[in-house]
Design a protein around this motif. Structure first.
Motif, short mmCIF file in Angstrom:
data_model
loop_
_atom_site.label_atom_id
_atom_site.label_comp_id
_atom_site.label_asym_id
_atom_site.label_seq_id
_atom_site.Cartn_x
_atom_site.Cartn_y
_atom_site.Cartn_z
N SER A 7 28.76 39.45 -18.84
CA SER A 7 28.56 40.78 -19.43
C SER A 7 29.66 41.77 -19.04
CB SER A 7 27.20 41.35 -18.99
OG SER A 7 27.14 41.48 -17.59
N GLN A 8 30.24 41.63 -17.85
CA GLN A 8 31.22 42.61 -17.39
C GLN A 8 32.64 42.06 -17.27
OE1 GLN A 8 29.94 44.78 -13.88
NE2 GLN A 8 27.77 44.62 -14.44
N SER A 9 32.79 40.86 -16.71
CA SER A 9 34.12 40.32 -16.47
C SER A 9 34.76 39.77 -17.74
CB SER A 9 34.07 39.23 -15.40
OG SER A 9 33.55 39.74 -14.20
N GLN A 10 33.96 39.08 -18.58
CA GLN A 10 34.53 38.44 -19.76
C GLN A 10 35.22 39.43 -20.70
OE1 GLN A 10 31.85 35.83 -21.79
NE2 GLN A 10 33.45 34.92 -23.04
N PRO A 11 34.64 40.61 -20.98
CA PRO A 11 35.36 41.57 -21.83
C PRO A 11 36.70 42.01 -21.22
CG PRO A 11 33.04 42.16 -21.67
CD PRO A 11 33.26 41.07 -20.69
N ILE A 12 36.77 42.13 -19.92
CA ILE A 12 38.03 42.49 -19.27
C ILE A 12 39.04 41.36 -19.43
CG2 ILE A 12 39.12 43.07 -17.06
CD1 ILE A 12 36.46 44.28 -16.19
N VAL A 13 38.58 40.13 -19.25
CA VAL A 13 39.47 38.97 -19.40
C VAL A 13 40.02 38.89 -20.82
CG1 VAL A 13 39.53 36.44 -19.42
CG2 VAL A 13 38.37 37.65 -17.56
N GLU A 14 39.16 39.10 -21.81
CA GLU A 14 39.62 39.04 -23.21
C GLU A 14 40.60 40.17 -23.52
OE1 GLU A 14 35.95 39.17 -25.30
OE2 GLU A 14 35.47 37.04 -24.96
N LYS A 49 54.44 35.92 -17.66
CA LYS A 49 54.62 34.49 -17.95
C LYS A 49 53.66 33.64 -17.12
CE LYS A 49 58.11 30.82 -17.86
NZ LYS A 49 59.52 30.48 -17.52
N TYR A 50 53.49 34.00 -15.85
CA TYR A 50 52.58 33.25 -14.98
C TYR A 50 51.16 33.29 -15.52
CZ TYR A 50 49.79 31.99 -10.90
OH TYR A 50 48.88 31.39 -10.06
N CYS A 51 50.70 34.48 -15.88
CA CYS A 51 49.33 34.62 -16.37
C CYS A 51 49.12 33.84 -17.67
CB CYS A 51 49.00 36.10 -16.58
SG CYS A 51 48.86 37.03 -15.04
N ARG A 52 50.08 33.90 -18.55
CA ARG A 52 49.93 33.18 -19.83
C ARG A 52 49.94 31.67 -19.61
NH1 ARG A 52 53.46 35.27 -24.64
NH2 ARG A 52 51.74 34.25 -25.76
N ALA A 53 50.81 31.21 -18.70
CA ALA A 53 50.88 29.77 -18.43
C ALA A 53 49.62 29.26 -17.74
CB ALA A 53 52.11 29.46 -17.58
N GLN A 54 49.00 30.11 -16.94
CA GLN A 54 47.82 29.72 -16.18
C GLN A 54 46.51 30.14 -16.86
OE1 GLN A 54 47.87 28.10 -13.00
NE2 GLN A 54 50.00 27.75 -13.56
N TRP A 55 46.58 30.61 -18.09
CA TRP A 55 45.43 31.28 -18.68
C TRP A 55 44.18 30.41 -18.74
CZ3 TRP A 55 44.32 35.99 -18.67
CH2 TRP A 55 43.25 36.48 -19.43
N ASP A 56 44.32 29.17 -19.16
CA ASP A 56 43.14 28.30 -19.24
C ASP A 56 42.45 28.15 -17.89
OD1 ASP A 56 43.45 27.94 -21.93
OD2 ASP A 56 44.56 26.05 -21.75
N LYS A 57 43.23 28.08 -16.82
CA LYS A 57 42.67 27.96 -15.48
C LYS A 57 42.10 29.29 -14.99
CE LYS A 57 46.46 26.04 -13.77
NZ LYS A 57 47.39 25.43 -12.79
N LEU A 58 42.77 30.38 -15.36
CA LEU A 58 42.32 31.69 -14.87
C LEU A 58 40.96 32.08 -15.42
CD1 LEU A 58 45.64 33.77 -14.97
CD2 LEU A 58 44.38 33.05 -12.95
N LYS A 59 40.65 31.67 -16.63
CA LYS A 59 39.36 32.07 -17.22
C LYS A 59 38.23 31.08 -16.91
CE LYS A 59 40.22 29.95 -21.77
NZ LYS A 59 40.35 30.20 -23.22
N THR A 60 38.53 30.01 -16.16
CA THR A 60 37.51 29.01 -15.86
C THR A 60 36.40 29.56 -14.97
OG1 THR A 60 39.20 27.27 -16.01
CG2 THR A 60 37.14 26.68 -14.95
N PHE A 61 36.71 30.57 -14.16
CA PHE A 61 35.70 31.11 -13.24
C PHE A 61 34.48 31.64 -13.98
CE2 PHE A 61 37.50 35.11 -14.49
CZ PHE A 61 36.56 36.08 -14.20
N LEU A 62 34.62 31.91 -15.29
CA LEU A 62 33.50 32.40 -16.09
C LEU A 62 32.46 31.32 -16.37
CD1 LEU A 62 35.56 34.48 -18.68
CD2 LEU A 62 34.20 35.40 -16.79
N GLN A 63 32.80 30.05 -16.13
CA GLN A 63 31.91 28.95 -16.51
C GLN A 63 30.78 28.70 -15.52
OE1 GLN A 63 34.20 25.38 -17.21
NE2 GLN A 63 35.64 26.40 -18.60
#
Length: 528
Positions: free
Chosen positions: A387-394, A418-432
């Motif tokens: 509810s709170q973190s996912q909108p910020i991530v998007e 560049k780092y964030c874009r390259a790591q994006w799939d891993k960075l958003k995994t914490f939402l799972q």
């Protein structure tokens, strides 16, 4: 006509030359900006705070030589020394609580019988009250010889009349290292001095000499190598078996110099890999020495693991099978913090793109801090993140895509994006999963004791020594995480392991740091 044509060509040549010079000037300006950024970052790494939190600049300049003067404060009250007269009930404060888990030695002072009479009337004095003064008594290390004398028994009757005499020898505990002066406490002490207090063996050699015993560093090294390989490796393997049963792990790695590696120069970089549990399950921390940073090493170590693996941005982890990689938002935030540090002083107070990126990261960390303060459950953390973190991530993802073409790719800000874009799939995994963490700081904290120790002893001599160091570090750091006293726990292991009837998995599990069978004297005292 020819003059006009020649003039036209000259103008065109000059225009092209100007465009070329402008392009070269722009490229040189970009290079200059990049070098200036690197210079500012280098200065920050050399003289700035070592963490992202602000620190007192005076604290950073302390050295071993002026620490006593810098830290001294005559106006500060002593934490433990006080005089109490029991005429009233005294509330126990924070200072007194610091003493409650320490053993107490009481010394009573009485008036001699011959002076227990009143100086006024001559009557007999009675004890009215007591006054108590408390102070800390420090007992330095002491070395003594322990003789294990096994008494041997025989039958006198059989000796006189029989053809053979039964001989029975009293039982005694087996030594931790046969034909050696090593005792369980001596080996535990040597290991704790080196791996817990970062004391190199040559300093320990000098300490033992001051205590009246000549023990060479070679002898101390032999104790460590034998104890690690013969006994602690058994505990290490059982901890690894339990580690592989978890479904969330953290991993990290750092450099290690090993001098005598076959086929490699003395300046070659080796690596110490770290694997540990997350917030769930028993706390387990394991280190593994390997010669390189190749992806095959974590892949081999984790071949029996299946679950989430929280890591930094190293690409080698992507080759591990049966894992879902979880990125580290602390690394992402650090990149934007470095981009701000790379700005000239005149621009640091102004609104910048780097500060916008940092704000996205800080908002996520703010949510996590609030969840920790509220002692949120895993499910509550999961729902709050949705509810709170996912909108910020998007929103951050859209912001990264928008800013990427606007910044210089090799600038500090460009590298952060560049780092964030390259790591994006891993960075958003914490939402799972609510059990996952936002960063990999848990692993970084666990590898820090080795990094601090490395500054003192600097290198390992052989691969055998590096492997032994990894094993001992694993036992000590896991003991600390399970609130054990490392010295007492290691002593207990060296007393028990040589005397196990069978080294079965069940018997070894009884000796693991989180086992209920560990004696209370090995555990840190807890305040009720």
């Amino acid at each position: 006509m020819e003059t006009k044509t020649a003039l036209s060509q000259t103008v065109e040549d000059l225009r092209q030359k100007c465009e070329t010079l402008e392009q070269q000037n722009a490229e040189l300006a970009q290079k200059l900006k990049w070098f200036e950024e690197q210079f500012r970052l280098s200065r920050k790494r050399q003289f700035g705070a070592s963490s992202e939190k602000a620190k007192d600049s005076e604290q950073l300049t302390l050295s071993l030589f002026n620490e006593a003067e810098s830290e001294s404060d005559p106006s500060a009250s002593e934490p433990t020394v006080e005089t109490i007269t029991y005429k009233r009930k005294k509330n126990q404060g924070q200072r007194q609580k610091k003493l409650e888990n320490l053993p107490v030695e009481t010394i009573d002072y009485y008036l001699p019988k011959e002076v227990q009479s009143c100086s006024c009337c001559g009557g007999t004095l009675h004890e009215m009250t007591t006054e108590i003064r408390e102070e800390l008594k420090v007992i330095p290390a002491e070395v003594k010889v322990v003789k294990h004398v096994r008494h041997v028994y025989a039958c006198r009757h059989c000796d006189r009349t029989g053809t053979q005499t039964p001989i029975i020898t009293a039982q005694a505990p087996k030594p931790v290292q046969p034909k050696s002066l090593a005792s369980p406490s001596a080996v535990a002490y040597t290991m704790c001095q080196k791996y817990l207090d970062a004391q190199p063996l040559y300093r320990q050699e000098q300490q033992f000499k001051r205590l009246g015993v000549a023990l060479s560093r070679q002898t101390l090294a032999n104790w460590i190598l034998y104890g690690a390989k013969q006994w602690l490796s058994l505990i290490y393997e059982r901890m690894k078996a339990h580690l592989m049963k978890q479904d969330i792990l953290h991993a990290d790695e750092t450099t290690l110099q090993v001098l005598r590696e076959p086929g490699r120069s003395t300046t070659s970089k080796s690596y110490l890999w770290l694997y540990r549990t997350g917030r769930q399950g028993p706390a387990i921390i394991l280190y593994e020495y390997r010669t390189t940073r190749a992806a095959k090493h974590p892949a081999k170590f984790l071949e029996d693991f299946n679950g989430y693996l929280q890591v930094d941005g190293y690409a080698g982890y992507q080759q591990i099978k049966n894992v879902t990689l979880v990125g580290c938002w602390a690394h992402a935030r650090r990149k934007f913090s470095e981009a701000i540090s790379a700005l000239p002083e005149s621009a640091k107070n102004a609104t910048s793109i780097a500060k916008e990126g940092l704000r996205f990261c800080n908002r996520l960390f703010k949510i996590e801090r609030d969840l920790k303060i509220a002692h949120a459950s895993d499910d509550e953390r999961y729902q709050t993140r949705l509810s709170q973190s996912q909108p910020i991530v998007e929103a951050f993802s859209a912001w990264l895509q928008k800013q990427a073409p606007r910044v210089l790719p090799k600038s500090a800000l460009g590298l952060a994006i560049k780092y964030c874009r390259a790591q994006w799939d891993k960075l958003k995994t914490f939402l799972q999963d609510g059990r996952l963490e936002l960063d990999n700081n848990r692993a970084e904290r666990s590898i820090k004791p080795f990094v601090i120790g490395r500054k003192n002893w600097q290198f390992s001599n052989t691969p055998r020594g590096a492997t032994a160091s990894a094993i001992v570090y694993s036992i000590i750091e896991t003991a600390k995480e399970n609130e054990l006293i490392p010295f007492k726990y290691l002593t207990y292991l060296f007393e028990q392991l040589p005397n196990l009837e069978k080294q079965t998995e069940e018997a070894l599990d009884e000796l693991l740091p989180w086992s209920d069978s560990i004696p209370s004297e090995c555990k840190l005292p807890t305040s009720e």
